[in-house]
Design a protein around this motif. Structure first.
Motif, PDB file in Angstrom:
ATOM      1  N   MET A 198      67.048  25.224  85.711  1.00  0.00           N
ATOM      2  CA  MET A 198      67.219  26.328  86.606  1.00  0.00           C
ATOM      3  C   MET A 198      66.243  27.464  86.278  1.00  0.00           C
ATOM      4  O   MET A 198      65.718  28.112  87.173  1.00  0.00           O
ATOM      5  N   ALA A 199      65.998  27.676  85.015  1.00  0.00           N
ATOM      6  CA  ALA A 199      65.057  28.723  84.610  1.00  0.00           C
ATOM      7  C   ALA A 199      63.634  28.356  85.034  1.00  0.00           C
ATOM      8  O   ALA A 199      62.860  29.228  85.431  1.00  0.00           O
ATOM      9  N   GLU A 200      63.303  27.074  84.958  1.00  0.00           N
ATOM     10  CA  GLU A 200      61.969  26.655  85.372  1.00  0.00           C
ATOM     11  C   GLU A 200      61.798  26.828  86.877  1.00  0.00           C
ATOM     12  O   GLU A 200      60.724  27.236  87.345  1.00  0.00           O
ATOM     13  N   ALA A 201      62.826  26.569  87.644  1.00  0.00           N
ATOM     14  CA  ALA A 201      62.747  26.755  89.098  1.00  0.00           C
ATOM     15  C   ALA A 201      62.523  28.223  89.445  1.00  0.00           C
ATOM     16  O   ALA A 201      61.731  28.544  90.334  1.00  0.00           O
ATOM     17  N   LYS A 202      63.193  29.105  88.743  1.00  0.00           N
ATOM     18  CA  LYS A 202      62.999  30.539  88.967  1.00  0.00           C
ATOM     19  C   LYS A 202      61.574  30.945  88.605  1.00  0.00           C
ATOM     20  O   LYS A 202      60.937  31.727  89.311  1.00  0.00           O
ATOM     21  N   SER A 203      61.070  30.409  87.503  1.00  0.00           N
ATOM     22  CA  SER A 203      59.705  30.706  87.084  1.00  0.00           C
ATOM     23  C   SER A 203      58.696  30.191  88.102  1.00  0.00           C
ATOM     24  O   SER A 203      57.730  30.881  88.438  1.00  0.00           O
ATOM     25  N   ARG A 204      58.918  28.996  88.627  1.00  0.00           N
ATOM     26  CA  ARG A 204      58.026  28.438  89.649  1.00  0.00           C
ATOM     27  C   ARG A 204      58.051  29.299  90.911  1.00  0.00           C
ATOM     28  O   ARG A 204      57.006  29.565  91.513  1.00  0.00           O
ATOM     29  N   ASP A 205      59.245  29.724  91.297  1.00  0.00           N
ATOM     30  CA  ASP A 205      59.366  30.567  92.478  1.00  0.00           C
ATOM     31  C   ASP A 205      58.648  31.901  92.278  1.00  0.00           C
ATOM     32  O   ASP A 205      57.956  32.384  93.176  1.00  0.00           O
ATOM     33  N   ASN A 206      58.793  32.476  91.109  1.00  0.00           N
ATOM     34  CA  ASN A 206      58.091  33.730  90.812  1.00  0.00           C
ATOM     35  C   ASN A 206      56.581  33.545  90.869  1.00  0.00           C
ATOM     36  O   ASN A 206      55.858  34.402  91.375  1.00  0.00           O
ATOM     37  N   TRP A 207      56.088  32.421  90.344  1.00  0.00           N
ATOM     38  CA  TRP A 207      54.652  32.182  90.373  1.00  0.00           C
ATOM     39  C   TRP A 207      54.149  31.916  91.782  1.00  0.00           C
ATOM     40  O   TRP A 207      53.025  32.292  92.129  1.00  0.00           O
ATOM     41  N   ASN A 208      54.965  31.263  92.608  1.00  0.00           N
ATOM     42  CA  ASN A 208      54.565  31.068  94.011  1.00  0.00           C
ATOM     43  C   ASN A 208      54.388  32.418  94.696  1.00  0.00           C
ATOM     44  O   ASN A 208      53.423  32.631  95.428  1.00  0.00           O
ATOM     45  N   HIS A 209      55.314  33.313  94.442  1.00  0.00           N
ATOM     46  CA  HIS A 209      55.245  34.655  95.017  1.00  0.00           C
ATOM     47  C   HIS A 209      54.020  35.408  94.494  1.00  0.00           C
ATOM     48  O   HIS A 209      53.253  35.987  95.264  1.00  0.00           O
ATOM     49  N   THR A 210      53.818  35.399  93.191  1.00  0.00           N
ATOM     50  CA  THR A 210      52.695  36.107  92.577  1.00  0.00           C
ATOM     51  C   THR A 210      51.354  35.536  93.044  1.00  0.00           C
ATOM     52  O   THR A 210      50.429  36.291  93.362  1.00  0.00           O
ATOM     53  N   ALA A 211      51.244  34.228  93.096  1.00  0.00           N
ATOM     54  CA  ALA A 211      49.996  33.596  93.532  1.00  0.00           C
ATOM     55  C   ALA A 211      49.686  33.937  94.984  1.00  0.00           C
ATOM     56  O   ALA A 211      48.518  34.151  95.342  1.00  0.00           O
ATOM     57  N   SER A 212      50.703  34.032  95.820  1.00  0.00           N
ATOM     58  CA  SER A 212      50.485  34.400  97.223  1.00  0.00           C
ATOM     59  C   SER A 212      49.946  35.817  97.339  1.00  0.00           C
ATOM     60  O   SER A 212      49.022  36.087  98.113  1.00  0.00           O
ATOM     61  N   ILE A 213      50.514  36.727  96.572  1.00  0.00           N
ATOM     62  CA  ILE A 213      50.050  38.113  96.601  1.00  0.00           C
ATOM     63  C   ILE A 213      48.629  38.222  96.058  1.00  0.00           C
ATOM     64  O   ILE A 213      47.780  38.911  96.631  1.00  0.00           O
ATOM     65  N   LEU A 214      48.336  37.532  94.962  1.00  0.00           N
ATOM     66  CA  LEU A 214      46.989  37.555  94.403  1.00  0.00           C
ATOM     67  C   LEU A 214      45.963  36.987  95.388  1.00  0.00           C
ATOM     68  O   LEU A 214      44.881  37.555  95.560  1.00  0.00           O
ATOM     69  N   ALA A 215      46.302  35.885  96.035  1.00  0.00           N
ATOM     70  CA  ALA A 215      45.384  35.286  97.010  1.00  0.00           C
ATOM     71  C   ALA A 215      45.150  36.237  98.179  1.00  0.00           C
ATOM     72  O   ALA A 215      44.022  36.367  98.666  1.00  0.00           O
ATOM     73  N   LEU A 216      46.196  36.915  98.611  1.00  0.00           N
ATOM     74  CA  LEU A 216      46.059  37.878  99.694  1.00  0.00           C
ATOM     75  C   LEU A 216      45.118  39.013  99.312  1.00  0.00           C
ATOM     76  O   LEU A 216      44.210  39.373 100.067  1.00  0.00           O
ATOM     77  N   ILE A 217      45.283  39.551  98.124  1.00  0.00           N
ATOM     78  CA  ILE A 217      44.434  40.647  97.654  1.00  0.00           C
ATOM     79  C   ILE A 217      42.978  40.192  97.544  1.00  0.00           C
ATOM     80  O   ILE A 217      42.059  40.892  97.976  1.00  0.00           O
ATOM     81  N   ILE A 218      42.768  39.032  96.980  1.00  0.00           N
ATOM     82  CA  ILE A 218      41.407  38.517  96.818  1.00  0.00           C
ATOM     83  C   ILE A 218      40.764  38.275  98.179  1.00  0.00           C
ATOM     84  O   ILE A 218      39.620  38.661  98.416  1.00  0.00           O
ATOM     85  N   ASN A 219      41.492  37.660  99.098  1.00  0.00           N
ATOM     86  CA  ASN A 219      40.918  37.309 100.394  1.00  0.00           C
ATOM     87  C   ASN A 219      40.656  38.532 101.270  1.00  0.00           C
ATOM     88  O   ASN A 219      39.703  38.541 102.044  1.00  0.00           O
ATOM     89  N   VAL A 220      41.472  39.556 101.142  1.00  0.00           N
ATOM     90  CA  VAL A 220      41.255  40.772 101.927  1.00  0.00           C
ATOM     91  C   VAL A 220      40.004  41.501 101.459  1.00  0.00           C
ATOM     92  O   VAL A 220      39.263  42.072 102.259  1.00  0.00           O
ATOM     93  N   ASN A 221      39.737  41.463 100.165  1.00  0.00           N
ATOM     94  CA  ASN A 221      38.620  42.211  99.598  1.00  0.00           C
ATOM     95  C   ASN A 221      37.342  41.405  99.406  1.00  0.00           C
ATOM     96  O   ASN A 221      36.368  41.937  98.900  1.00  0.00           O
ATOM     97  N   ARG A 222      37.325  40.164  99.822  1.00  0.00           N
ATOM     98  CA  ARG A 222      36.140  39.341  99.593  1.00  0.00           C
ATOM     99  C   ARG A 222      35.103  39.556 100.692  1.00  0.00           C
ATOM    100  O   ARG A 222      35.411  40.000 101.790  1.00  0.00           O
ATOM    101  N   ASP A 223      33.885  39.221 100.392  1.00  0.00           N
ATOM    102  CA  ASP A 223      32.804  39.232 101.374  1.00  0.00           C
ATOM    103  C   ASP A 223      32.687  37.811 101.918  1.00  0.00           C
ATOM    104  O   ASP A 223      32.308  36.891 101.186  1.00  0.00           O
ATOM    105  N   PRO A 224      33.003  37.599 103.189  1.00  0.00           N
ATOM    106  CA  PRO A 224      33.000  36.234 103.738  1.00  0.00           C
ATOM    107  C   PRO A 224      31.637  35.543 103.667  1.00  0.00           C
ATOM    108  O   PRO A 224      31.564  34.322 103.653  1.00  0.00           O
ATOM    109  N   LYS A 225      30.583  36.328 103.606  1.00  0.00           N
ATOM    110  CA  LYS A 225      29.248  35.730 103.536  1.00  0.00           C
ATOM    111  C   LYS A 225      28.917  35.227 102.140  1.00  0.00           C
ATOM    112  O   LYS A 225      28.076  34.359 101.968  1.00  0.00           O
TER     113      LYS A 225
END
Length: 73
Positions: free
Chosen positions: A1-28
């Motif tokens: 159960m603790a591992e599932a919570k940790s996985r869920d937290n990382w899914n959330h964190t990774a989504s936010i990090l990807a959003l921040i990176i993609n918003v600030n990237r230069d598409p070219k």
């Protein structure tokens, strides 16, 4: 159960990090980053994707710092 919570937290964190990176990237210059590339629980062949993500973040932060220093001079 603790591992599932940790996985869920990382899914959330990774989504936010990807959003921040993609918003600030230069598409070219950089390709889009997916949350799977930043999640340590996702199985992949190597750590190349995570290193690539940190490279993008470093480029963004260094570019902003250089821009601030130039405008203040």
């Amino acid at each position: 159960m603790a591992e599932a919570k940790s996985r869920d937290n990382w899914n959330h964190t990774a989504s936010i990090l990807a959003l921040i990176i993609n918003v600030n990237r230069d598409p070219k210059k950089h390709r889009a980053v997916s949350p799977k590339q930043l999640n340590p629980y996702e199985q992949r062949s190597g750590k190349k994707d995570t290193k690539l993500a940190f490279k993008y973040m470093k480029a963004l932060w260094c570019e902003k710092e250089n821009h601030v220093q130039k405008t203040q001079s």
